[in-house]
Write a protein that holds these residues in place. Sequence first.
Motif: not given
Length: 229
Positions: A1-6, A26-40, A123-128
Amino acid sequence: MAAILIVEDEPAIQELISYRLQQAEHETFCAKDAEQAIKIVNDVLPDLVLLDWMLPGMSGIELAKTLRRVPRTKNIPIIMLTARVEESDKVSGLEVGADDYITKPFSPRELIARIKAVLRRRSPEVADDVVEINGLKLDPVTHRVTVNDNEIILGPTEFRLLYFLMTHPERVHSRPQLLDGVWGDHIFVEDRTVDVHIRRLRKILEPVGKDGLVQTVRGSGYRLSVGRA
Ligand code: CA
């Protein structure tokens, strides 16, 4: 399980990807543009970024470059998502440091397989996957650690420490690197905490004859190695 930003500006695609990744645990986080992505990225250092090429404002390529420039984010695996099919685009995507590249439309199954492949490599440590070194076997899903099928009991920190060392073997890790990799981001613990847990880990491994795997590299840090220090 990985934390993935979309990072994807089309809500329907963003939602679909997020839904399928969550189904894949997986745990997901979503951004609609680069600015939001950088914040996340600043709040939650993700394990992987899925990055749409065409974004309003700063492009996906520019964002990838930005992430690669900053020490804290330069090693986050990036998979570019794009509608473009030209070879030159693929090359420029990989040149800015993307790990892989998927052309839309893609099947969720393919996306999940690519994510798994990139995580396994980067990142083998998140590949389970179960890891085994020199008779010492660690299963990240069941949290079982065995030596020749005899289970050994580790505390949670020792478990994470051993897992990190086993998935990054033969490399010397400084104390700050271990703090980053094992204790996680945004947690401030003293360097000597690492020494305490290394000592505990060795003590647990000693009765089964595996304490020699965890080696001290004078002046640099620690390493897990099957060779002698
Ligand atoms: Ca787009």
